[in-house]
Structures are given as C-alpha cells and as structure tokens.
Design an enzyme around this catalytic site. Structure first.
Site, PDB file in Angstrom:
ATOM      1  N   HIS A  14       0.836  -1.201   0.000  1.00  0.00           N
ATOM      2  CA  HIS A  14       0.000   0.000   0.000  1.00  0.00           C
ATOM      3  C   HIS A  14       0.872   1.252   0.000  1.00  0.00           C
ATOM      4  O   HIS A  14       0.356   2.361   0.083  1.00  0.00           O
ATOM      5  CB  HIS A  14      -0.918   0.012   1.228  1.00  0.00           C
ATOM      6  CG  HIS A  14      -2.015  -0.999   1.186  1.00  0.00           C
ATOM      7  ND1 HIS A  14      -1.783  -2.351   1.360  1.00  0.00           N
ATOM      8  CD2 HIS A  14      -3.350  -0.873   0.965  1.00  0.00           C
ATOM      9  CE1 HIS A  14      -2.937  -3.008   1.273  1.00  0.00           C
ATOM     10  NE2 HIS A  14      -3.895  -2.137   1.035  1.00  0.00           N
ATOM     11  N   ASN A  15       2.179   1.078  -0.109  1.00  0.00           N
ATOM     12  CA  ASN A  15       3.134   2.182  -0.101  1.00  0.00           C
ATOM     13  C   ASN A  15       3.337   2.664  -1.528  1.00  0.00           C
ATOM     14  O   ASN A  15       3.892   1.950  -2.360  1.00  0.00           O
ATOM     15  CB  ASN A  15       4.460   1.699   0.512  1.00  0.00           C
ATOM     16  CG  ASN A  15       5.513   2.781   0.569  1.00  0.00           C
ATOM     17  OD1 ASN A  15       5.772   3.469  -0.401  1.00  0.00           O
ATOM     18  ND2 ASN A  15       6.155   2.901   1.720  1.00  0.00           N
ATOM     19  N   ASP A  74       9.755  -6.090   2.087  1.00  0.00           N
ATOM     20  CA  ASP A  74       9.875  -5.497   3.406  1.00  0.00           C
ATOM     21  C   ASP A  74      11.296  -4.987   3.501  1.00  0.00           C
ATOM     22  O   ASP A  74      12.249  -5.734   3.268  1.00  0.00           O
ATOM     23  CB  ASP A  74       9.584  -6.493   4.533  1.00  0.00           C
ATOM     24  CG  ASP A  74       9.300  -5.757   5.834  1.00  0.00           C
ATOM     25  OD1 ASP A  74       8.296  -5.017   5.886  1.00  0.00           O
ATOM     26  OD2 ASP A  74      10.074  -5.902   6.792  1.00  0.00           O
ATOM     27  N   SER A  75      11.424  -3.721   3.784  1.00  0.00           N
ATOM     28  CA  SER A  75      12.748  -3.123   3.739  1.00  0.00           C
ATOM     29  C   SER A  75      12.929  -2.158   4.891  1.00  0.00           C
ATOM     30  O   SER A  75      11.962  -1.744   5.540  1.00  0.00           O
ATOM     31  CB  SER A  75      12.961  -2.399   2.402  1.00  0.00           C
ATOM     32  OG  SER A  75      11.906  -1.479   2.162  1.00  0.00           O
ATOM     33  N   PHE A 163      11.965   8.193  -2.081  1.00  0.00           N
ATOM     34  CA  PHE A 163      10.987   8.328  -1.002  1.00  0.00           C
ATOM     35  C   PHE A 163      11.630   7.886   0.310  1.00  0.00           C
ATOM     36  O   PHE A 163      12.751   7.409   0.341  1.00  0.00           O
ATOM     37  CB  PHE A 163       9.716   7.520  -1.302  1.00  0.00           C
ATOM     38  CG  PHE A 163       9.923   6.025  -1.314  1.00  0.00           C
ATOM     39  CD1 PHE A 163       9.565   5.237  -0.221  1.00  0.00           C
ATOM     40  CD2 PHE A 163      10.469   5.392  -2.421  1.00  0.00           C
ATOM     41  CE1 PHE A 163       9.747   3.863  -0.226  1.00  0.00           C
ATOM     42  CE2 PHE A 163      10.656   4.014  -2.444  1.00  0.00           C
ATOM     43  CZ  PHE A 163      10.290   3.252  -1.343  1.00  0.00           C
ATOM     44  N   ASP A 166      15.567   8.242   1.694  1.00  0.00           N
ATOM     45  CA  ASP A 166      16.529   8.390   0.593  1.00  0.00           C
ATOM     46  C   ASP A 166      17.391   9.650   0.699  1.00  0.00           C
ATOM     47  O   ASP A 166      18.591   9.602   0.387  1.00  0.00           O
ATOM     48  CB  ASP A 166      15.813   8.364  -0.754  1.00  0.00           C
ATOM     49  CG  ASP A 166      15.417   6.958  -1.182  1.00  0.00           C
ATOM     50  OD1 ASP A 166      15.763   5.996  -0.468  1.00  0.00           O
ATOM     51  OD2 ASP A 166      14.763   6.818  -2.237  1.00  0.00           O
ATOM     52  N   LYS A 186      19.544   5.073  -9.172  1.00  0.00           N
ATOM     53  CA  LYS A 186      19.360   4.415  -7.885  1.00  0.00           C
ATOM     54  C   LYS A 186      19.271   2.900  -8.050  1.00  0.00           C
ATOM     55  O   LYS A 186      19.922   2.153  -7.319  1.00  0.00           O
ATOM     56  CB  LYS A 186      18.096   4.943  -7.198  1.00  0.00           C
ATOM     57  CG  LYS A 186      17.812   4.283  -5.850  1.00  0.00           C
ATOM     58  CD  LYS A 186      16.524   4.811  -5.243  1.00  0.00           C
ATOM     59  CE  LYS A 186      16.184   4.035  -3.980  1.00  0.00           C
ATOM     60  NZ  LYS A 186      14.893   4.458  -3.403  1.00  0.00           N
TER      61      LYS A 186
END
Length: 214
Positions: A14-15, A74-75, A163, A166, A186
C-alpha cells in the site's frame, strides 16, 4: 526453487513509493501487475521481527486474497551506531499520532539519535538499506530474495527524488544520496546489465535470476 510461470502478479503493498519502484523494475518483463492498494485489500498486521517474516505476511495475504502470485517487499534502514535501529521498524519511526507518515520527522529522529550517540563523523554513521522480496503463491509456497547496500547517514537531507529516508542515505562509493539520484541511477540495473545499486534492485536481480530466467 519454483519458477514464476505467469506474467500476472499482485504487488503486495500500500506504499505508493514502493509500488512505483517495483512497477519500474518489473515493467521490462511485460508483467501485468496490480497493487494490493488498487485491489482494496486490507493491510495485514506486520507482526514479524525480521524482514523475511513481514515480507511473507504481506505476500501471502495478497496471494490468498487474489488467487495470483504476489510479490512483496519489506525493507528498512539499519544504522550501526543505533544497534541496527530502526530496522524492521523503519516505517514506524515516521508514524504520526493521526496514522499518517512523516519521513522528514523520521529523518530528524535519526539525526537526533545519532547526535545523542556522538556520531558526527562519516565513519561513525555507517548504515545499510535492506530489502527482502517475498514471492508467494496462493498455495502458500514462498521464495525469498535479500538485497543490501552499504552507506552512511548524511546530514542535512539532500535531494527530493525517491521516497522515505533516501535524502539522508549516501551509498558507499557515491557522493550523492539516493534522494539526489534518478530512478535508473538508484536502481543501477536493468535486463542485460550486471550491476545493481539499490537494495531493492539487488533483491530484484536475484528474483529475476531465480524465478524468471533459465
């Protein structure tokens, strides 16, 4: 290792920033992808204590809800002077009381915590971004791919690209933060190239080599 035989998957997120990055990475492979947000799936509670556990929770929830393979990420940011924090709680550091996320506030929180530790010099501000991708099938099968990139925490924040954190993450060997890099700079990788810069691109490269090629 199970190969991915369909080109239709769900991006279990949902990001908005994360969805965009994953969409950019999968686009060259001709995927038809929808996000969990677009499909109005509920966000599962991320109760895991590792990136792998939380990635699996998200991917399995979307796979079972959609009947399609689902890819989750997942980060987080792990800072050595803070004993690996914020780690799996990286997004939580940005949460406000009203449920919204404010990453400017989160970056200030990181800087304050480092100042409290007396970490002012670059060698005292080492960190890494970690990304774990989980590809899950509706039958419960999962595959995991982990990517990491080393760097240092810069201050003040620099750049408006990307985002999250960063603007304060300067990858090793570079003079600019992720916030000052284009999406291609990136990621640093596309089909046919061997290098991958970002943590997510490094994990994605493993996903491609394992589940798509050969």
């Amino acid at each position: 290792m199970r190969k991915l035989e369909t080109r239709t998957i769900v991006v279990a997120s949902h990001n908005a920033g994360k969805i965009t990055e994953i969409a950019d990475l999968i686009a060259p492979f001709g995927f038809a992808a929808k996000s969990a947000a677009e499909l109005a799936f509920d966000e599962p509670d991320e109760t895991g204590t590792t990136f792998e556990e939380n990635a699996a929770i998200k991917a399995l929830a979307s796979a079972k809800a959609s009947g399609l393979p689902a890819l989750s990420d997942d980060s987080g940011l792990m800072i050595d002077a803070l004993n690996g924090a914020p780690g799996v709680y990286t997004a939580n550091w940005a949460e406000r009381d009203d449920g919204t996320r404010d990453f400017a506030m989160a970056m200030e929180k990181v800087q304050k915590a480092l100042q409290e530790q007396g970490a002012e010099k670059p060698q005292e501000r080492t960190a890494r971004f970690v990304s774990v991708l989980c590809l899950a099938w509706p039958d419960g099968h999962t595959e995991f791919f982990r990517g990491e990139v080393e760097g240092t925490i810069a201050w003040p924040p620099r750049g408006t690209a990307g985002f999250g954190y960063d603007p304060i993450f300067q990858p090793e060997g570079h003079k600019r933060t992720f916030g000052e890099m284009t999406a291609h700079e990136k990621h640093g990788w596309k089909p046919g190239e061997t290098q991958a810069l970002s943590h997510r691109a490094r994990a994605f490269k493993q996903f491609v080599e394992t589940c798509l090629e050969g």
